[in-house]
Design a protein around this motif. Structure first.
Motif, mmCIF file in Angstrom:
data_model
loop_
_atom_site.group_PDB
_atom_site.id
_atom_site.type_symbol
_atom_site.label_atom_id
_atom_site.label_comp_id
_atom_site.label_asym_id
_atom_site.label_seq_id
_atom_site.Cartn_x
_atom_site.Cartn_y
_atom_site.Cartn_z
ATOM 1 N N GLN A 58 7.831 -14.617 -74.162
ATOM 2 C CA GLN A 58 7.658 -15.619 -73.115
ATOM 3 C C GLN A 58 7.495 -17.035 -73.670
ATOM 4 N N GLN A 59 7.440 -17.148 -75.005
ATOM 5 C CA GLN A 59 7.204 -18.470 -75.591
ATOM 6 C C GLN A 59 8.352 -19.418 -75.252
ATOM 7 N N GLN A 60 8.049 -20.640 -74.897
ATOM 8 C CA GLN A 60 9.051 -21.652 -74.610
ATOM 9 C C GLN A 60 9.312 -22.457 -75.882
ATOM 10 N N PHE A 61 10.539 -22.410 -76.350
ATOM 11 C CA PHE A 61 10.879 -23.157 -77.548
ATOM 12 C C PHE A 61 11.063 -24.634 -77.210
ATOM 13 N N HIS A 62 10.602 -25.458 -78.096
ATOM 14 C CA HIS A 62 10.825 -26.889 -77.934
ATOM 15 C C HIS A 62 12.089 -27.249 -78.721
ATOM 16 N N THR A 63 13.221 -26.909 -78.146
ATOM 17 C CA THR A 63 14.502 -27.155 -78.801
ATOM 18 C C THR A 63 15.131 -28.404 -78.210
ATOM 19 N N ASN A 64 15.747 -29.200 -79.061
ATOM 20 C CA ASN A 64 16.470 -30.339 -78.524
ATOM 21 C C ASN A 64 17.807 -29.870 -77.967
ATOM 22 N N GLN A 65 18.463 -30.732 -77.236
ATOM 23 C CA GLN A 65 19.680 -30.330 -76.539
ATOM 24 C C GLN A 65 20.751 -29.820 -77.496
ATOM 25 N N ASP A 66 20.765 -30.343 -78.728
ATOM 26 C CA ASP A 66 21.775 -29.933 -79.697
ATOM 27 C C ASP A 66 21.662 -28.459 -80.066
ATOM 28 N N ASN A 67 20.492 -27.860 -79.870
ATOM 29 C CA ASN A 67 20.277 -26.464 -80.261
ATOM 30 C C ASN A 67 20.314 -25.491 -79.091
ATOM 31 N N ASN A 68 20.748 -25.973 -77.934
ATOM 32 C CA ASN A 68 20.914 -25.104 -76.762
ATOM 33 C C ASN A 68 22.399 -24.813 -76.562
ATOM 34 N N PHE A 69 22.736 -23.535 -76.535
ATOM 35 C CA PHE A 69 24.146 -23.156 -76.483
ATOM 36 C C PHE A 69 24.415 -22.193 -75.324
ATOM 37 N N ASP A 70 25.682 -22.136 -74.947
ATOM 38 C CA ASP A 70 26.088 -21.081 -74.024
ATOM 39 C C ASP A 70 26.077 -19.741 -74.760
ATOM 40 N N ALA A 71 26.528 -19.755 -76.014
ATOM 41 C CA ALA A 71 26.602 -18.500 -76.781
ATOM 42 C C ALA A 71 26.362 -18.764 -78.256
ATOM 43 N N ILE A 72 25.654 -17.846 -78.877
ATOM 44 C CA ILE A 72 25.467 -17.857 -80.323
ATOM 45 C C ILE A 72 26.037 -16.560 -80.889
ATOM 46 N N VAL A 73 26.822 -16.708 -81.944
ATOM 47 C CA VAL A 73 27.480 -15.578 -82.606
ATOM 48 C C VAL A 73 26.932 -15.462 -84.019
ATOM 49 N N ILE A 74 26.631 -14.238 -84.436
ATOM 50 C CA ILE A 74 26.205 -14.023 -85.823
ATOM 51 C C ILE A 74 27.387 -13.518 -86.629
ATOM 52 N N GLY A 75 27.705 -14.216 -87.710
ATOM 53 C CA GLY A 75 28.756 -13.771 -88.616
ATOM 54 C C GLY A 75 30.023 -14.593 -88.490
ATOM 55 N N ALA A 76 30.728 -14.749 -89.613
ATOM 56 C CA ALA A 76 31.995 -15.485 -89.637
ATOM 57 C C ALA A 76 33.057 -14.692 -90.381
ATOM 58 N N GLY A 77 33.074 -13.376 -90.108
ATOM 59 C CA GLY A 77 34.157 -12.536 -90.595
ATOM 60 C C GLY A 77 35.189 -12.379 -89.490
ATOM 61 N N SER A 80 26.511 -16.383 -95.563
ATOM 62 C CA SER A 80 27.239 -16.777 -96.772
ATOM 63 C C SER A 80 27.624 -18.255 -96.716
ATOM 64 N N ALA A 81 28.225 -18.728 -97.814
ATOM 65 C CA ALA A 81 28.558 -20.145 -97.928
ATOM 66 C C ALA A 81 29.883 -20.506 -97.279
ATOM 67 N N ASP A 82 30.634 -19.492 -96.820
ATOM 68 C CA ASP A 82 31.934 -19.777 -96.202
ATOM 69 C C ASP A 82 32.351 -18.591 -95.347
ATOM 70 N N VAL A 83 33.511 -18.705 -94.735
ATOM 71 C CA VAL A 83 33.998 -17.643 -93.860
ATOM 72 C C VAL A 83 34.438 -16.428 -94.682
ATOM 73 N N GLY A 84 34.580 -15.291 -94.000
ATOM 74 C CA GLY A 84 35.098 -14.100 -94.663
ATOM 75 C C GLY A 84 34.303 -12.843 -94.418
ATOM 76 N N GLY A 85 32.999 -12.986 -94.114
ATOM 77 C CA GLY A 85 32.197 -11.793 -93.871
ATOM 78 C C GLY A 85 32.170 -10.892 -95.087
ATOM 79 N N VAL A 86 32.453 -9.613 -94.870
ATOM 80 C CA VAL A 86 32.400 -8.640 -95.959
ATOM 81 C C VAL A 86 33.410 -8.975 -97.056
ATOM 82 N N TRP A 87 34.498 -9.649 -96.690
ATOM 83 C CA TRP A 87 35.513 -9.998 -97.687
ATOM 84 C C TRP A 87 35.112 -11.230 -98.504
ATOM 85 N N TYR A 88 34.064 -11.901 -98.089
ATOM 86 C CA TYR A 88 33.524 -12.992 -98.897
ATOM 87 C C TYR A 88 32.610 -12.444 -99.988
#
Length: 550
Positions: free
Chosen positions: A5-24, A47-55
């Protein structure tokens, strides 16, 4: 720990429609689809760049076991025509180059934050949003939370006593250094003979002064028969991609190159069977398991192909005692079959020793090497080819909590009772989606085919929400139960669930067991998902600020 129930004090830049984990493969395509739909989305990649498991999987010999011309995205005709694969089975560096090409072509990096882990994701029931934190303490908020971590991104390093005392260098195939590892003049030990070990061992053996392979369970491996692509073959493939895509989507394994025929192995004489197996063996790739329709459901049929592969091991390995150690005794394909290039022939080299650690288990890692119950081995380098904490491992690294503070890790604590709906949603976790994970066909198919289908389904689902004013979507417990029951019923008709492997979590000490793969095939899975969507997402509870739709 943060409260649900905690309300985060996030600025507008950190509010998204969707967040995705991973760049594979999963994360890149999901991010692309969300952006194309006009949503404000961001992907976070450890990781430092795209690729996921292939990175991260840069070990010697790393190569895909799906054929390259279908191991790619098919959503863009332009992309299909612009990219050209060089060989039948793409090596790690080429796959990574491909994913970099995709990221550049669609300008995806501007919406990816690298070197960042999501550590917590809690559903805020008051605002119907996911509240997340990163490992640098940044607070984020999103309406939709989508996991593209995949099933093979958390390495498994067995808890060997004494590893911290080892004076040499050690590596895991799933977290390989970017710089070349020099094995010249070194005494090297490789622990594990799964797919990564089978690929790495022949390459390391050519460099090392001596290589000792520590094998617990032998794996069925057949020749890859990799070769460079002929330019004419590439021209024909590019001219026929629309038909190839249609065939892939109708197939069982997401591949037109190795689908199943409609004849039983027991209908043919031993002579005919041998001829059929020889033909597929010489062709290379994973097509051997598709030679007959019942190899994975009939024990007698399975034994015919198992014995055929064992006979090939005998022919390829000169020392009969070594060959015997390398012969699997379980059902063929109950563990992931491997492809190799001169794997068995490597044991004919004078500088290679095979140690059976099932009969003589590893007692400890020592400062100078490794000790089993029978012998001690002096080593300069240790390589762990011990696989991954598959499917759940990466998700459990994140403190994911749904309604009422329910922990995903606690909900899935019993592997035998682990549940999803369609392999993409979890009861009690609204607006949370999984890609290429438990109870989907991803593990037993050409992965990008399932990834694309799931990403497109999730994207269409979110579009439906927006059009109909839906605030949250949540799998119903009974739908989750029915899907899991269906997955189990299908698996129990096969030999897949009758063995110990990463399919069941048996490769991780103490991990709850459960067979977590939909084995009905790519085409059947797509049909089921499409039916759910066509019926206004039957099996889900859809809610808006005004009402809840059952």
């Amino acid at each position: 720990m943060i409260s649900t129930q905690q309300q985060f004090h996030t600025n507008q830049d950190n509010n998204f429609d969707a967040i995705v984990i991973g760049a594979g493969f999963s994360g890149l395509y999901m991010l692309y689809r969300l952006r194309e739909a006009g949503l404000r989305a961001r992907a976070y990649e450890a990781s430092a760049d795209v690729g996921g498991v292939w990175y991260t999987n840069r070990y010697p010999g790393a190569r895909c076991d799906s054929e390259s011309i279908i191991y790619n995205y098919t959503f863009s005709e332009e992309l299909l025509q612009e990219w050209t694969w060089t060989s039948r089975f793409p090596e790690q560096a080429e796959i990574l180059s491909y994913l970099n090409f995709v990221a550049d072509k669609f300008d995806l990096r501007r919406d990816i934050q690298f070197n960042t882990r999501i550590t917590e994701a809690h559903f805020d029931e008051m605002n119907n949003r996911w509240m997340l934190q990163t490992d640098d303490g940044t607070s984020l908020s999103a309406k939709y939370f989508i996991s593209g971590v995949g099933m093979h991104s958390t390495t498994n390093i067995p808890n060997f006593k004494g590893l911290e005392t080892f004076e040499g260098d050690w590596y895991h195939t799933g977290q390989w250094p970017h710089e070349k590892v020099d094995f010249n003049g070194k005494r090297v030990g490789v622990i594990g003979t799964g797919s990564s070990g089978i690929q790495a061992i022949p390459v390391i053996a050519k460099e090392a002064e001596h290589l000792t392979v520590f094998q617990r369970t032998p794996v069925y491996s057949t020749p890859a028969r990799n070769h460079p692509y002929d330019p004419e073959f590439i021209r024909e493939t590019k001219a026929n991609y629309s038909e190839i895509i249609r065939e892939i989507r109708k197939s069982r394994g997401g591949s037109i190159l190795r689908d199943y025929n409609d004849r039983s192995a027991m209908e043919d004489t031993p002579e005919v069977r041998l001829r059929e197996y020889e033909k597929m063996y010489e062709k290379g790739g994973l097509g051997l398991q598709a030679t007959y329709k019942d190899l994975l459901v009939n024990e007698a049929a399975n034994e015919t192909v198992s014995e055929f592969i064992r006979s090939k091991i005998s022919a390829r390995v000169k020392d009969p005692e070594v060959a015997e150690k390398l012969m699997p005794k379980y059902y063929y394909a109950a563990k992931r079959p491997a492809l190799d290039t001169n794997y068995y022939e490597t044991y004919n080299r004078e500088n290679v020793t095979l140690v059976d650690v099932k009969s003589a288990p590893i007692e400890s890692i020592t400062p100078k090497g490794l000790r089993t119950t029978e012998s001690e081995y002096e080593l300069d380098v240790l390589v762990f080819a011990t696989g991954y904490d598959s499917m759940t491992g990466s998700l459990f690294k994140i403190d994911i909590r749904g309604k009422g503070g329910m922990s995903l890790k606690e909900k899935w604590a019993d592997g035998a009772k682990m549940r999803t709906y369609l392999g993409m949603a979890v009861a009690g976790f609204p607006n949370f989606f999984l890609i290429a994970n438990a109870e989907s066909p991803a593990a037993l198919s050409n992965m990008p085919v399932v990834i694309q289908q799931q990403v497109e389904w999730i994207d269409d689902c979110i579009a439906y929400f927006r059009e109909h004013g839906v605030d949250t979507i949540e799998a119903k417990a009974e739908a989750e139960e029915d899907w899991s029951k269906h997955c189990k019923e299908v698996a129990d008709k096969t030999l897949y669930s009758k063995g110990d492997s990463w399919y069941t979590g048996a490769n991780i000490e103490g991990k709850p067991r459960g067979f977590l793969i939909y084995v009905g095939g790519v085409a059947a899975y797509r049909k089921k998902c499409d039916e759910v969507a066509a019926k206004a997402y039957v099996g889900f509870s859809l809610s808006s600020a005004r009402e809840t739709v059952s």
